[in-house]
Write a protein that holds these residues in place. Structure first.
Motif, PDB file in Angstrom:
ATOM      1  N   UNK A   1      -4.664  -0.443 -12.674  1.00 43.11           N
ATOM      2  CA  UNK A   1      -4.537  -1.660 -12.051  1.00 43.11           C
ATOM      3  C   UNK A   1      -3.529  -1.838 -10.955  1.00 43.11           C
ATOM      4  N   UNK A   2      -2.288  -1.005 -10.679  1.00 42.48           N
ATOM      5  CA  UNK A   2      -1.512  -1.253  -9.756  1.00 42.48           C
ATOM      6  C   UNK A   2      -2.004  -0.712  -8.489  1.00 42.48           C
ATOM      7  N   UNK A   3      -3.038   0.258  -8.561  1.00 42.76           N
ATOM      8  CA  UNK A   3      -3.844   0.728  -7.235  1.00 42.76           C
ATOM      9  C   UNK A   3      -4.623  -0.503  -6.835  1.00 42.76           C
ATOM     10  N   UNK A   4      -5.076  -1.038  -7.616  1.00 40.79           N
ATOM     11  CA  UNK A   4      -6.044  -2.338  -7.235  1.00 40.79           C
ATOM     12  C   UNK A   4      -5.401  -3.436  -6.495  1.00 40.79           C
ATOM     13  N   UNK A   5      -4.156  -3.790  -7.045  1.00 42.16           N
ATOM     14  CA  UNK A   5      -3.315  -4.633  -6.293  1.00 42.16           C
ATOM     15  C   UNK A   5      -2.613  -4.209  -5.105  1.00 42.16           C
ATOM     16  N   UNK A   6      -2.291  -3.005  -4.936  1.00 45.27           N
ATOM     17  CA  UNK A   6      -1.676  -2.372  -3.735  1.00 45.27           C
ATOM     18  C   UNK A   6      -2.596  -2.245  -2.870  1.00 45.27           C
ATOM     19  N   UNK A   7      -4.037  -1.960  -2.997  1.00 44.34           N
ATOM     20  CA  UNK A   7      -4.911  -2.023  -1.834  1.00 44.34           C
ATOM     21  C   UNK A   7      -5.262  -3.198  -1.309  1.00 44.34           C
ATOM     22  N   UNK A   8      -5.167  -4.431  -2.149  1.00 48.71           N
ATOM     23  CA  UNK A   8      -5.359  -5.564  -1.513  1.00 48.71           C
ATOM     24  C   UNK A   8      -3.955  -5.945  -0.681  1.00 48.71           C
ATOM     25  N   UNK A   9      -2.919  -5.636  -1.419  1.00 50.10           N
ATOM     26  CA  UNK A   9      -1.658  -5.892  -0.693  1.00 50.10           C
ATOM     27  C   UNK A   9      -1.672  -5.556   0.698  1.00 50.10           C
ATOM     28  N   UNK A  10      -2.067  -4.269   0.667  1.00 54.10           N
ATOM     29  CA  UNK A  10      -2.036  -3.557   2.042  1.00 54.10           C
ATOM     30  C   UNK A  10      -2.991  -4.247   3.112  1.00 54.10           C
ATOM     31  N   UNK A  11      -4.144  -4.545   2.632  1.00 54.70           N
ATOM     32  CA  UNK A  11      -5.073  -5.269   3.270  1.00 54.70           C
ATOM     33  C   UNK A  11      -4.385  -6.570   3.921  1.00 54.70           C
ATOM     34  N   UNK A  12      -3.737  -7.362   2.961  1.00 53.23           N
ATOM     35  CA  UNK A  12      -3.219  -8.441   3.522  1.00 53.23           C
ATOM     36  C   UNK A  12      -1.897  -8.270   4.355  1.00 53.23           C
ATOM     37  N   UNK A  13      -1.249  -7.275   4.080  1.00 50.36           N
ATOM     38  CA  UNK A  13      -0.129  -7.054   5.147  1.00 50.36           C
ATOM     39  C   UNK A  13      -0.664  -6.793   6.507  1.00 50.36           C
ATOM     40  N   UNK A  14      -1.807  -6.230   6.552  1.00 50.73           N
ATOM     41  CA  UNK A  14      -2.305  -5.978   7.958  1.00 50.73           C
ATOM     42  C   UNK A  14      -2.860  -7.305   8.368  1.00 50.73           C
ATOM     43  N   UNK A  15      -3.407  -8.189   7.814  1.00 51.34           N
ATOM     44  CA  UNK A  15      -3.881  -9.542   7.914  1.00 51.34           C
ATOM     45  C   UNK A  15      -2.799 -10.054   8.728  1.00 51.34           C
ATOM     46  N   UNK A  16      -1.590 -10.109   7.971  1.00 52.24           N
ATOM     47  CA  UNK A  16      -0.105 -11.051   8.402  1.00 52.24           C
ATOM     48  C   UNK A  16       0.345 -10.326   9.769  1.00 52.24           C
ATOM     49  N   UNK A  17       0.044  -9.375  10.049  1.00 51.90           N
ATOM     50  CA  UNK A  17       0.355  -8.672  11.282  1.00 51.90           C
ATOM     51  C   UNK A  17      -0.082  -9.700  12.564  1.00 51.90           C
ATOM     52  N   UNK A  18      -1.437  -9.777  12.240  1.00 50.65           N
ATOM     53  CA  UNK A  18      -2.230 -10.212  13.408  1.00 50.65           C
ATOM     54  C   UNK A  18      -2.633 -11.798  13.349  1.00 50.65           C
ATOM     55  N   UNK A  19      -2.393 -12.500  12.293  1.00 48.54           N
ATOM     56  CA  UNK A  19      -2.593 -13.859  12.114  1.00 48.54           C
ATOM     57  C   UNK A  19      -1.759 -14.827  11.755  1.00 48.54           C
ATOM     58  N   UNK A  20      -1.729 -15.777  12.218  1.00 48.08           N
ATOM     59  CA  UNK A  20      -0.634 -17.203  11.699  1.00 48.08           C
ATOM     60  C   UNK A  20      -1.086 -17.669  10.574  1.00 48.08           C
ATOM     61  N   UNK A  21      -2.204 -17.889  10.107  1.00 46.12           N
ATOM     62  CA  UNK A  21      -2.268 -18.551   8.850  1.00 46.12           C
ATOM     63  C   UNK A  21      -3.471 -17.431   8.004  1.00 46.12           C
ATOM     64  N   UNK A  22      -3.337 -17.439   6.618  1.00 43.69           N
ATOM     65  CA  UNK A  22      -3.968 -16.724   5.794  1.00 43.69           C
ATOM     66  C   UNK A  22      -4.760 -17.466   4.826  1.00 43.69           C
ATOM     67  N   UNK A  23      -6.076 -17.241   4.356  1.00 37.15           N
ATOM     68  CA  UNK A  23      -6.601 -17.926   3.191  1.00 37.15           C
ATOM     69  C   UNK A  23      -7.099 -16.529   2.468  1.00 37.15           C
ATOM     70  N   UNK A  24      -6.843 -16.763   1.115  1.00 36.04           N
ATOM     71  CA  UNK A  24      -7.489 -15.596   0.263  1.00 36.04           C
ATOM     72  C   UNK A  24      -8.462 -16.241  -0.638  1.00 36.04           C
TER      73      UNK A  24
END
Length: 234
Positions: free
Chosen positions: A52-75
């Motif tokens: 499960x740690x891999x599953x969370x890490x995969x989504x967290x990395x995707x979120x971090x990429x979105x945070x680099x380019x966007x001012x607001x985030x919805x999940x």
């Protein structure tokens, strides 16, 4: 202001579980939408050796990429993905959270068998082979590595405590006919999440695969309306 949207599918699933909603949003917004595939998941399951740690890490990395380019985030999180979405929302203080059939209460393989058995009884002879829901779960049951279900349980146990740290607006949508995540799970989520801006919607005709249900248009419109609180969301 730019908006990033992370969509997370469920246990033993794939991005196809949320694809109808993703396509709806892509056609009506200028958001950057990310829909990662969890390790071991996808059209063909290979869950052995994944945690499960891999599953969370995969989504967290995707979120971090979105945070680099966007001012607001919805999940947006579906089923087990809803619990991962809740964890990420609490950790990164994102702007909006949508929980679809979120698996605060456990999905069980025996319940999958019951659902399939009910479909068999209800199907007329010669039509079962074209029943998309039946075929999808039949394939899952054949491919699911039984011990990975423990990882699903661990994932829910790990993420659940973070519900109490969610303060952003939250939309919870649950199908009343869901035989895998009991409908009362939505009420438990509402109780556990302290945000003062939250809404629970029950869809009368939807089962677990809520983005593919008979109420999907209603679901899509609720999500889009909820997102109006984001600046420049269109």
């Amino acid at each position: 202001m730019s908006v990033g949207c992370l969509c997370i599918h469920g246990y033993t699933g794939s991005p196809k579980e949320v694809q109808p909603l993703v396509e709806f949003l892509e056609n009506r917004t200028a958001w950057e939408i990310s829909v990662p595939t969890l390790p071991g998941h996808g059209d063909d399951l290979d869950l052995r050796g994944h945690y499960y740690q891999e599953w969370i890490a995969t989504t967290e990395l995707a979120l971090l990429e979105l945070l680099k380019r966007n001012d607001q985030i919805m999940i947006i999180g579906f089923s087990m993905g809803g619990m991962i979405a809740a964890y990420l929302t609490a950790k990164y203080k994102v702007d909006r959270l949508v929980l679809l059939s979120a698996a605060l209460k456990y999905v069980s393989l025996p319940q999958m068998y019951k659902d399939i058995f009910a479909m068999v009884l209800g199907a007329t002879q010669g039509t079962l082979g074209s029943n998309e829901l039946f075929l999808r779960y039949q394939k899952k049951l054949k491919q699911t590595y039984i011990f990975s279900t423990l990882e699903f349980i661990r994932c829910v146990h790990f993420t659940k405590p973070y519900l109490e740290d969610i303060r952003c607006p939250v939309l919870i949508i649950q199908g009343k006919l869901d035989g895998m995540v009991p409908s009362k799970a939505a009420n438990f989520l509402e109780e556990e999440i302290p945000s003062t801006d939250k809404e629970v919607i029950f869809l009368a005709k939807s089962k677990h695969l809520i983005c593919h249900g008979d109420d999907k248009d209603e679901l899509f419109n609720h999500v889009l309306a909820f997102a109006k609180g984001l600046r420049h969301s269109e």
